[in-house]
Design a protein around this motif. Structure first.
Motif, PDB file in Angstrom:
ATOM      1  N   PHE A 163      36.344   5.527  21.872  1.00 60.90           N
ATOM      2  CA  PHE A 163      36.146   6.722  21.048  1.00 60.90           C
ATOM      3  C   PHE A 163      34.668   6.898  20.713  1.00 60.90           C
ATOM      4  O   PHE A 163      34.107   7.994  20.840  1.00 60.90           O
ATOM      5  CB  PHE A 163      36.958   6.611  19.755  1.00 60.90           C
ATOM      6  CG  PHE A 163      38.380   7.068  19.870  1.00 60.90           C
ATOM      7  CD1 PHE A 163      38.731   8.375  19.585  1.00 60.90           C
ATOM      8  CD2 PHE A 163      39.373   6.190  20.250  1.00 60.90           C
ATOM      9  CE1 PHE A 163      40.052   8.803  19.676  1.00 60.90           C
ATOM     10  CE2 PHE A 163      40.691   6.596  20.352  1.00 60.90           C
ATOM     11  CZ  PHE A 163      41.028   7.906  20.062  1.00 60.90           C
ATOM     12  N   PHE A 164      34.034   5.806  20.252  1.00 59.32           N
ATOM     13  CA  PHE A 164      32.659   5.890  19.775  1.00 59.32           C
ATOM     14  C   PHE A 164      31.696   6.225  20.907  1.00 59.32           C
ATOM     15  O   PHE A 164      30.817   7.085  20.754  1.00 59.32           O
ATOM     16  CB  PHE A 164      32.269   4.560  19.121  1.00 59.32           C
ATOM     17  CG  PHE A 164      30.966   4.608  18.381  1.00 59.32           C
ATOM     18  CD1 PHE A 164      30.889   5.214  17.137  1.00 59.32           C
ATOM     19  CD2 PHE A 164      29.818   4.048  18.922  1.00 59.32           C
ATOM     20  CE1 PHE A 164      29.688   5.264  16.440  1.00 59.32           C
ATOM     21  CE2 PHE A 164      28.611   4.093  18.241  1.00 59.32           C
ATOM     22  CZ  PHE A 164      28.546   4.689  16.995  1.00 59.32           C
ATOM     23  N   CYS A 165      31.853   5.566  22.050  1.00 60.35           N
ATOM     24  CA  CYS A 165      30.970   5.852  23.192  1.00 60.35           C
ATOM     25  C   CYS A 165      31.158   7.283  23.683  1.00 60.35           C
ATOM     26  O   CYS A 165      30.190   7.962  24.048  1.00 60.35           O
ATOM     27  CB  CYS A 165      31.243   4.861  24.321  1.00 60.35           C
ATOM     28  SG  CYS A 165      30.751   3.158  23.940  1.00 60.35           S
TER      29      CYS A 165
ATOM     30  N   LEU B 204      31.647  13.960  23.594  1.00 59.68           N
ATOM     31  CA  LEU B 204      33.062  14.252  23.799  1.00 59.68           C
ATOM     32  C   LEU B 204      33.790  14.308  22.461  1.00 59.68           C
ATOM     33  O   LEU B 204      33.630  13.422  21.624  1.00 59.68           O
ATOM     34  CB  LEU B 204      33.711  13.190  24.696  1.00 59.68           C
ATOM     35  CG  LEU B 204      33.317  13.195  26.172  1.00 59.68           C
ATOM     36  CD1 LEU B 204      33.989  12.041  26.893  1.00 59.68           C
ATOM     37  CD2 LEU B 204      33.708  14.513  26.823  1.00 59.68           C
ATOM     38  N   ASN B 205      34.586  15.331  22.269  1.00 56.15           N
ATOM     39  CA  ASN B 205      35.364  15.450  21.039  1.00 56.15           C
ATOM     40  C   ASN B 205      36.437  14.364  20.994  1.00 56.15           C
ATOM     41  O   ASN B 205      37.066  14.056  22.015  1.00 56.15           O
ATOM     42  CB  ASN B 205      36.024  16.839  20.987  1.00 56.15           C
ATOM     43  CG  ASN B 205      36.630  17.136  19.644  1.00 56.15           C
ATOM     44  OD1 ASN B 205      37.715  16.670  19.332  1.00 56.15           O
ATOM     45  ND2 ASN B 205      35.934  17.908  18.838  1.00 56.15           N
ATOM     46  N   PRO B 206      36.674  13.746  19.821  1.00 56.53           N
ATOM     47  CA  PRO B 206      37.710  12.708  19.730  1.00 56.53           C
ATOM     48  C   PRO B 206      39.098  13.179  20.145  1.00 56.53           C
ATOM     49  O   PRO B 206      39.933  12.356  20.519  1.00 56.53           O
ATOM     50  CB  PRO B 206      37.686  12.320  18.244  1.00 56.53           C
ATOM     51  CG  PRO B 206      36.316  12.656  17.780  1.00 56.53           C
ATOM     52  CD  PRO B 206      35.924  13.885  18.558  1.00 56.53           C
ATOM     53  N   ILE B 207      39.340  14.492  20.086  1.00 57.77           N
ATOM     54  CA  ILE B 207      40.643  14.999  20.505  1.00 57.77           C
ATOM     55  C   ILE B 207      40.868  14.718  21.993  1.00 57.77           C
ATOM     56  O   ILE B 207      41.972  14.347  22.410  1.00 57.77           O
ATOM     57  CB  ILE B 207      40.765  16.504  20.214  1.00 57.77           C
ATOM     58  CG1 ILE B 207      40.743  16.752  18.711  1.00 57.77           C
ATOM     59  CG2 ILE B 207      42.046  17.072  20.813  1.00 57.77           C
ATOM     60  CD1 ILE B 207      40.776  18.208  18.332  1.00 57.77           C
ATOM     61  N   VAL B 208      39.813  14.866  22.796  1.00 56.38           N
ATOM     62  CA  VAL B 208      39.934  14.585  24.227  1.00 56.38           C
ATOM     63  C   VAL B 208      40.223  13.108  24.445  1.00 56.38           C
ATOM     64  O   VAL B 208      41.151  12.732  25.179  1.00 56.38           O
ATOM     65  CB  VAL B 208      38.645  14.995  24.974  1.00 56.38           C
ATOM     66  CG1 VAL B 208      38.748  14.606  26.444  1.00 56.38           C
ATOM     67  CG2 VAL B 208      38.402  16.489  24.844  1.00 56.38           C
ATOM     68  N   ILE B 209      39.443  12.235  23.789  1.00 58.04           N
ATOM     69  CA  ILE B 209      39.641  10.793  23.934  1.00 58.04           C
ATOM     70  C   ILE B 209      41.009  10.390  23.391  1.00 58.04           C
ATOM     71  O   ILE B 209      41.719   9.568  23.999  1.00 58.04           O
ATOM     72  CB  ILE B 209      38.535  10.016  23.200  1.00 58.04           C
ATOM     73  CG1 ILE B 209      37.155  10.466  23.684  1.00 58.04           C
ATOM     74  CG2 ILE B 209      38.704   8.521  23.418  1.00 58.04           C
ATOM     75  CD1 ILE B 209      36.890  10.214  25.131  1.00 58.04           C
ATOM     76  N   GLY B 210      41.400  10.974  22.248  1.00 58.00           N
ATOM     77  CA  GLY B 210      42.693  10.628  21.654  1.00 58.00           C
ATOM     78  C   GLY B 210      43.863  11.037  22.526  1.00 58.00           C
ATOM     79  O   GLY B 210      44.832  10.276  22.689  1.00 58.00           O
ATOM     80  N   THR B 211      43.781  12.235  23.088  1.00 66.49           N
ATOM     81  CA  THR B 211      44.846  12.699  23.973  1.00 66.49           C
ATOM     82  C   THR B 211      44.927  11.843  25.221  1.00 66.49           C
ATOM     83  O   THR B 211      46.024  11.471  25.672  1.00 66.49           O
ATOM     84  CB  THR B 211      44.617  14.168  24.363  1.00 66.49           C
ATOM     85  OG1 THR B 211      44.482  14.958  23.183  1.00 66.49           O
ATOM     86  CG2 THR B 211      45.779  14.704  25.176  1.00 66.49           C
TER      87      THR B 211
ATOM     88  N   THR C 235      33.887   7.346  14.808  1.00 67.27           N
ATOM     89  CA  THR C 235      33.207   8.317  15.671  1.00 67.27           C
ATOM     90  C   THR C 235      32.847   9.576  14.901  1.00 67.27           C
ATOM     91  O   THR C 235      31.739  10.108  15.023  1.00 67.27           O
ATOM     92  CB  THR C 235      34.109   8.682  16.866  1.00 67.27           C
ATOM     93  OG1 THR C 235      34.389   7.499  17.614  1.00 67.27           O
ATOM     94  CG2 THR C 235      33.442   9.708  17.765  1.00 67.27           C
ATOM     95  N   THR C 236      33.757  10.046  14.080  1.00 65.32           N
ATOM     96  CA  THR C 236      33.506  11.247  13.281  1.00 65.32           C
ATOM     97  C   THR C 236      32.370  11.035  12.293  1.00 65.32           C
ATOM     98  O   THR C 236      31.548  11.933  12.079  1.00 65.32           O
ATOM     99  CB  THR C 236      34.784  11.639  12.519  1.00 65.32           C
ATOM    100  OG1 THR C 236      35.834  11.899  13.460  1.00 65.32           O
ATOM    101  CG2 THR C 236      34.554  12.875  11.680  1.00 65.32           C
TER     102      THR C 236
END
Length: 450
Positions: free
Chosen positions: A353-355, A361-368, A397-398
């Motif tokens: 997430f952090f990288c 990259l938005n965390p939504i993309v990484i989370g999904t 990350t946020t």
């Protein structure tokens, strides 16, 4: 005159399309509503193309390219993407409505002022924990409110350690919200992608983790020299606490409604949160209309300016669903990790997430992507470990990357550089927090493994 008329019609149309997407998200179980909602979102984005930031345009371009690829290679993924897009867009639009209505409250002015009272340690804790509380219903609105107060301090007294520490507390306070808030998109998405995980179970571990994250921030602040006197709070006794009590009561009612609708009500957690927030929006709107003086009864706010949010939230959810479908197809249905691999991956999830956030990259993309790929292959018994890794990585990350929306908002309001805040003020704290979140995620995965 024609141009003004055309602009007005365009604004009304974009707002109407956003409200249509919200309605479709609420009625997403009705056949065809997800597709109508996704179409309304895309059309609203295209009509507001001139207002899109570069990152939003890139995300939309990727969305179009991936949709074309899915149409040829994996058509069924398009429906999954449309459902995700419509549901999450409905959630974020509802939260934005709630933020707008609560932003008119006099209690919010008092709460904002009270955050800056007291000595340095108490003030930092008030700003950080207060921002977390405000973020539950206000989302990005909390950063805007507190940032405005910081900007006022900077205008009156200039740059100072107090103002810089307040910025740290605000960013970290908002960063703690995705980790533990039952109404945050991070918790909603995590519970959605990990069906064996309950929201109360996740929050029972993530709330203490978020508390440690905020308290440990005291080790990563500047020493403040004696400076100008801060705003005095003149109320005494219970009067100074009543705004907090009323505001907390609203949050409590929303959270209780979400838990009831998702538990005994049997609704998906994302829909339960949306309906609970929307119910409070209705009550606040009726109260605002009933108590406002004649001629000042403002209607619901226009949703025309939310094109960037529609791309970042809805587009990222759609894109993430498509990428997850392709990844699962390429990995194969029988793909599994060795026993030691699950704790290791859980420890690395926050860093992913952090990288990704450091790259914009938005965390939504990484989370999904994380939930869509790892959720189906993760042992149900130890899914809590993966959930902790996801929400802790999302929150850090946020709060600690320069391209997050709240960091950019802080920069615009206060003038403090988002890059300086991420690399000079928060990087050490972020690294320590990532290690702690990853260790807890790995430990829970290992302990709960079948």
């Amino acid at each position: 005159m024609t141009d003004v008329f055309s602009t007005g019609v365009l604004t009304v149309t974009r707002s109407a399309l956003a409200y249509l997407a919200l309605l479709c998200g609420v009625l997403s179980l009705v056949p065809g509503m997800a597709v109508v909602g996704a179409a309304a979102i895309v059309l609203a984005i295209l009509l507001g193309w001139r207002e899109l930031r570069l990152v939003a345009r890139i995300i939309f371009g990727l969305l179009v390219a991936m949709s074309a690829l899915a149409l040829v290679d994996e058509p069924s993924a398009l429906m999954d993407g449309a459902v995700n897009m419509t549901r999450l867009t409905a959630l974020i639009l509802t939260v934005m409505l709630l933020s707008s209505l609560l932003g008119r409250s006099r209690d919010l002015e008092w709460i904002s002022a009270s955050l800056f009272a007291g000595r340095p340690t108490a003030r930092y804790l008030s700003v950080s924990f207060g921002t977390t509380v405000l973020s539950v219903p206000l989302n990005f609105g909390s950063v805007g409110v507190v940032s405005s107060m910081i900007a006022g301090q900077v205008r009156r007294h200039g740059d100072s350690a107090m103002a810089r520490n307040a910025c740290r507390g605000t960013l970290r306070g908002f960063g703690a919200s995705p980790t533990c808030s039952p109404l945050s998109i991070s918790v909603v998405m995590t519970v959605t992608f990990l069906p064996g995980l309950h929201s109360w179970e996740l929050i029972s571990f993530s709330l203490p983790l978020a508390t440690v994250y905020l308290l440990s921030g005291l080790l990563f602040i500047e020493r403040e020299e004696p400076g100008p006197a801060q705003l005095e709070i003149t109320a005494s006794g219970w009067q100074r606490y009543l705004p907090w009590v009323r505001f907390s009561a609203i949050i409590g009612v929303i959270c209780l409604g979400a838990f009831v609708l998702s538990g005994p009500g049997g609704l998906s957690y994302s829909k339960a949160v949306t309906l609970s927030c929307l119910s409070m929006v209705g009550l606040l709107f009726v109260h605002t209309v009933a108590t406002a003086p004649a001629g000042q009864r403002n209607p619901l706010p226009s949703m025309a300016p939310v094109s960037n949010e529609l791309v970042i939230v809805g587009g990222s959810a759609f894109l993430g669903a498509l990428i997850s479908s392709f990844a699962l197809k390429w990995l194969g249905a029988g793909f599994i990790l060795p026993g030691w691999g699950y704790p290791l991956v859980a420890a690395l999830v926050p860093w992913v997430f952090f990288c990704g956030g450091m790259l914009g990259l938005n965390p939504i993309v990484i989370g999904t992507l994380t939930g869509g790929v790892l959720g189906p292959i993760w042992p149900v018994e130890s899914v809590l470990g993966l959930g902790i890794g996801m929400v802790s990585g999302w929150g850090i990350t946020t709060g600690g990357t320069p391209y997050s929306a709240n960091s950019l908002l802080m920069e615009r309001v206060t003038g403090y550089s988002a890059r300086v805040a991420a690399f000079r003020w928060n990087l050490s704290h972020s690294v320590v927090s990532l290690l702690a979140g990853g260790l807890l995620a790995a430990t829970m995965t290992w302990m709960l493994a079948p």
